[in-house]
Design an enzyme around this catalytic site. Sequence first.
Site, short mmCIF file in Angstrom:
data_model
loop_
_atom_site.label_atom_id
_atom_site.label_comp_id
_atom_site.label_asym_id
_atom_site.label_seq_id
_atom_site.Cartn_x
_atom_site.Cartn_y
_atom_site.Cartn_z
N ARG A 71 0.83 -1.19 -0.03
CA ARG A 71 -0.12 0.06 0.02
C ARG A 71 0.95 1.19 0.00
NH1 ARG A 71 -2.25 3.15 4.99
NH2 ARG A 71 -3.69 4.45 4.04
N HIS A 115 -3.24 10.75 0.94
CA HIS A 115 -2.46 10.69 2.30
C HIS A 115 -1.93 11.94 2.64
CE1 HIS A 115 -0.72 7.24 4.98
NE2 HIS A 115 -0.58 8.34 5.66
N GLU A 160 -7.08 8.16 7.11
CA GLU A 160 -7.18 8.65 8.14
C GLU A 160 -8.01 10.05 8.01
OE1 GLU A 160 -4.13 8.55 10.86
OE2 GLU A 160 -3.90 6.44 10.67
N ASN A 288 -6.52 1.48 10.36
CA ASN A 288 -5.21 1.52 10.77
C ASN A 288 -5.52 1.52 12.53
OD1 ASN A 288 -4.74 2.40 8.12
ND2 ASN A 288 -4.29 4.53 8.73
N TYR A 290 -3.20 1.27 15.94
CA TYR A 290 -2.02 1.20 16.56
C TYR A 290 -2.06 0.90 18.27
CZ TYR A 290 0.13 3.00 12.57
OH TYR A 290 0.53 3.24 11.38
N GLU A 347 -2.87 -0.23 8.33
CA GLU A 347 -1.57 -0.01 9.16
C GLU A 347 -1.84 -0.64 10.35
OE1 GLU A 347 -0.87 4.21 9.23
OE2 GLU A 347 -1.41 4.68 7.21
C1 FCB Z 1 -0.79 7.10 10.71
C2 FCB Z 1 -0.61 7.63 9.32
C3 FCB Z 1 0.94 7.16 8.76
C4 FCB Z 1 1.94 7.11 9.99
C5 FCB Z 1 1.71 6.27 11.25
C6 FCB Z 1 2.58 6.33 12.23
O1 FCB Z 1 -1.60 8.04 11.55
O2 FCB Z 1 -1.32 7.27 8.55
O3 FCB Z 1 1.16 7.91 7.85
O4 FCB Z 1 2.40 8.45 10.46
O5 FCB Z 1 0.29 6.86 11.70
#
Ligand code: FCB
Length: 437
Positions: A71, A115, A160, A288, A290, A347
């Site tokens: 991607r 992006h 995002e 995404n 995290y 992500e």
């Molecule tokens: C996300 C973004 C990506 C990168 C990661 C760590 O929010 O989409 O570009 O910065 O965080």
Amino acid sequence: MMRLPPDVKLGASTAAYQIEGAAREDGRGESIWDRFSGIETGETGEVACDHYHRWRADLGLMAALGLESYRFSIAWPRVQPDGRGAFNAKGIDFYRRLAEGLRERGIDPVATLYHWDLPQPLEDAGGWAERDTAWRFADLATAAYEALGDVIASWITHNEPWGVAFVGHAEGTKAPGLCDWPTALRVAHHLLVSHGLAVRALRASRPDATVGISLNLAPVRPASASAADAAAARRRDGYVNRWFLDPLLRGAYPGDMVALFERRVGLSAPGAADLATIGEPIDFLGINYYHPEYVRAEPKSGPLGLVAAAPAPPTSALGWSIDPAGLRELLGRLVRDYGRRPLWITENGVPDELRQTPLEDTERVSYLSAHLEALGEAVADGADVRRYHVWSLLDNFEWELGYAVRFGLVHVDYATQRRTPKRSALWYRDYIAARKR
Ligand code: FCB
């Protein structure tokens, strides 16, 4: 380890401004990130990983890792420098060569159209706060599909939109760096409209394409068992998750949040015609993920009346909670609240700990293996997961944090542009290979 089904494609993610460099080459125009970056750190994406010149070697790296999906994003100012009018053939050719090179190596290209790098001339004309920008984006989408639709089958409209709208226009730490809630809400709405317009444009030029959107999603946890903190967590969930999920997948903005924004920001509810556009059916939801979020009620703090609370340990170098169970929980919630539909993890990743031996990123190996395990469990629970992408293939320009924060499977020495796979890259390569056996 709970095995992921073999048809879940595994890959990695990047974004144009974070890796390409060549900011003034071959007719590329200026973006809001060229203008904004460097404010905090003095660092910019002007050279970044020089991927614009080193893409062929980077394809070699991806092939050596056995990636099945890659991607990347298409830089709007590279393909249409002014954000309207003429397209730049040299910019489009770059993405064509990249996509062809991926396909020759058996890696499926996934292109993100936005992006975060809005052409500066569009920002000067009012940016995403102007409704016209949504139509400019639809034109970009049409041109991109017409020029590249034969070599790219999978498309993501936005990355995002929450970050673009609210971090960029209300919290002010990302480009264009504004702090104005009514503007941020208008921006969020125009981003969603532009998504729907782009989905329609794509279907018109490539009916068999696969199209989705990538949202940053997270479970939100209250700091305490108090009713006030529980209500704060619900508001934060409405702000980060439901403000985007509901109009995209349920045809309406969440009522509790509309009422809150009406009261505190003076939002007037958007029209029904726009909601039909926003709700244009998609083929997958990109996620995404995290870390979960922790919040505490703080009536005086902003329209949401809350503040971030201390994350539960263990935490990563950026202070984010490391919580693979949060991924399983999130996917379960999506199935429950929004129905079973194809999900792509677009992500997932963790920053390096600072250490003497930068290639020994054992924390990334544990993070990724635990999250892949959680993903296997989510699939066993009933989630329809189709792809998983690590953020990121390479260490790169981490927006307002600059180059000090490294998310790559592959280490980049910025002085020499030398790439070296970290321990996690080799681990991921073996993980992918083992699934094929
Ligand atoms: C996300 C973004 C990506 C990168 C990661 C760590 O929010 O989409 O570009 O910065 O965080």
